[in-house]
Design an enzyme around this catalytic site. Structure first.
Site, PDB file in Angstrom:
ATOM      1  N   ALA A 124       0.648  -1.581   0.105  1.00  0.00           N
ATOM      2  CA  ALA A 124      -0.569  -0.067   0.098  1.00  0.00           C
ATOM      3  C   ALA A 124       1.104   0.972   0.241  1.00  0.00           C
ATOM      4  O   ALA A 124       2.278   1.435   0.654  1.00  0.00           O
ATOM      5  CB  ALA A 124      -0.799   0.254   1.433  1.00  0.00           C
ATOM      6  N   LYS A 125       0.075   2.371  -0.433  1.00  0.00           N
ATOM      7  CA  LYS A 125       0.772   3.440  -0.119  1.00  0.00           C
ATOM      8  C   LYS A 125       0.485   4.945  -0.089  1.00  0.00           C
ATOM      9  O   LYS A 125      -0.784   5.177  -0.616  1.00  0.00           O
ATOM     10  CB  LYS A 125       1.846   3.951  -1.178  1.00  0.00           C
ATOM     11  CG  LYS A 125       3.290   4.748  -1.114  1.00  0.00           C
ATOM     12  CD  LYS A 125       4.126   4.431  -0.626  1.00  0.00           C
ATOM     13  CE  LYS A 125       5.966   4.588  -0.293  1.00  0.00           C
ATOM     14  NZ  LYS A 125       6.891   3.982  -0.247  1.00  0.00           N
ATOM     15  N   GLY A 126       0.428   5.912   0.444  1.00  0.00           N
ATOM     16  CA  GLY A 126      -0.788   6.893   0.659  1.00  0.00           C
ATOM     17  C   GLY A 126      -0.424   8.449   0.942  1.00  0.00           C
ATOM     18  O   GLY A 126       0.851   7.899   0.824  1.00  0.00           O
TER      19      GLY A 126
END
Ligand code: NAD
Length: 435
Positions: free
Chosen positions: A121-123
């Site tokens: 994931a990344k945000g």
């Protein structure tokens, strides 16, 4: 699928070979290349080209003067077949949806090559963190957590620090999440301060893993560390920690640099005497002014005649333009994506092994996993235990990659992607597609 989840099938813009690649282009190119080395079901390949979900939220912030600004935040979740999503949260004005997707894919491969039971994931929030006061940053962080809380959690998705965020940011996220849940849940984020469940050794872990991987690679190619010269670009969290450990283990670190330029001593620098970027930003060039050590540019550093080159500053520094001039025998990627696709091909042609980022700097996510284990078990590990287990995980992953390199006669990058992708594809295959 909720209204804030969109799955795009649009292709990213292809850049020409001498332009910097976007994270999404690189991630998809690597996937396609890894696939060509493996028998993988078309459907699984197609699923892995896209994120499972991208959550886009708006984050209203009351400024110190009472006015309100609204920022955009993202959380891209790529694949969770092997466990909860895991990846950084960045505060940067250039955060985009596609960048989050590309970096989330990268995290999927990184966790899989390390055999960590997490997905990628990344945000981030599209904001310049320097434009925020400490109070504004805290309010923005708490509200952002509130906006994404439905898709975050210690068994769902576990954020970590990235560009523009730090252990204090993680502490606010953990507090905001815990207050709403009615209980303290340290395992919802990693990279926290140790006082609230952060792991010892977390901040130095990516640099430590780069050093461990360099040591293993030197052993393999018959370069005794005591006779090995190393040049390190970037003297931050990754570069300085890697350089100091390699120096401690007997290597001659002959060149290091910061954003303003580098220093060089063919007999080996006293790297312990130079403050890292975290301790004192841009201290390498200041050290050069205070001593009579030779100076060189960042470009010259990349072309030095050394045994090992460790680009550990920023992405896209080894390109089509300078790859033919690299004079190192081995390259170990400390930064994320320092070698462009075109440069990779040139280095392969020149038979210069490049040990890829998803293996070399994976110590950060590995110690994040240790932190999560400590949090959910309510148990602290000593620094010695963290170091021992990190060493063992890195050596195991390095060996898995080496086996693929030897058996398939592929590059180290291809070997790492083959290890990662075969583990992910196997899990998809066994779990199946439901309904
Ligand atoms: P940092 O900010 O601590 O240090 C960066 C260093 O690079 C500084 O010395 C800076 O002066 C120098 N630098 C900046 N721009 C440069 C340029 N254009 N040319 C040469 N030097 C330049 O950063 P960091 O945390 O060490 O991260 C470095 C790289 O490693 C990044 O690609 C990052 O994504 C990657 N990485 C970091 C971690 C982590 O947890 N810190 C983990 C994995 C990968």
């Amino acid at each position: 699928m909720g209204p804030d989840q969109h799955v795009s099938t649009a292709e990213p813009q292809q850049s020409s070979s001498d332009e910097p690649e976007t994270a999404l282009e690189t991630a998809r190119r690597q996937l396609a290349r890894a696939r060509s080395n493996l028998e993988i079901d078309d459907a699984i390949h197609e699923r892995l080209r896209h994120p499972r979900a991208v959550h886009e939220v708006t984050v209203p912030l009351e400024r110190d003067d009472g006015s309100v600004d609204v920022f955009t935040g993202y959380r891209a979740q790529h694949d969770s077949v092997r466990g909860p999503y895991k990846g950084g949260l960045r505060y940067h004005p250039e955060v985009t949806r596609d960048e989050c997707v590309g970096l989330a894919m990268w995290m999927t491969w990184k966790c899989a090559v390390m055999d960590i039971p997490f997905g990628g994931a990344k945000g981030g929030v599209v904001v310049d963190p320097k434009s925020l006061s400490a109070d504004e940053k805290e309010r923005l962080t708490r509200r952002f957590m509130q906006e994404i809380r439905g898709v975050i959690g210690p068994t769902k998705d576990i954020p970590a620090p990235d560009m523009g965020t730090d252990p204090q940011t993680m502490a606010w996220l953990m507090d905001a999440y815990s207050m709403q849940e009615g209980e303290t849940i340290p395992g919802v984020v990693t990279g926290k301060p140790p006082a609230i469940g952060g792991s010892k050794g977390r901040e130095r872990a990516p640099g430590r893993s780069v050093a461990i991987v360099t040591r293993k690679t030197c052993e393999y190619f018959d370069y005794p560390l005591s006779e090995t010269t190393v040049a390190v670009q970037g003297f931050g969290s990754v570069g300085a920690n890697a350089a100091r450990l390699l120096d401690e283990w007997g290597a001659d670190v002959v060149a290091v640099s910061d954003v303003n330029g580098g220093i060089y001593d063919p007999d080996g620098l006293e790297v312990g005497a130079i403050p890292s970027h975290d301790e004192e930003p841009e201290a390498v060039t200041r050290y050069a002014e205070e001593t009579d050590v030779s100076r060189l540019s960042n470009d010259e550093l990349l072309e030095l005649d050394v045994d090992v080159l460790v680009p550990a500053a920023v992405g896209n520094v080894l390109t089509e333009d300078n790859a033919a001039a690299v004079d190192a025998d081995l390259v170990v990627e400390g930064a994320n994506g320092p070698t462009t696709f075109a440069a990779d091909a040139i280095l392969e042609e020149r038979e210069i092994p490049v040990i890829p980022d998803i293996l070399a700097n994976a110590g950060g996510v590995t110690v994040s996993y240790f932190e999560w284990l400590q949090d959910i078990n309510r148990r602290r590990w000593s620094l010695e235990r963290v170091h021992e287990e990190l060493d063992s995980e890195m050596v195991t992953a390095w060996n898995a990659v080496r086996e693929e390199v030897e058996q398939r006669d592929v590059t180290w990058r291809d070997g790492a992607y083959v290890v990662a992708l075969s583990r992910i594809a196997e899990a998809h295959d066994i779990r199946g597609l439901w309904p």
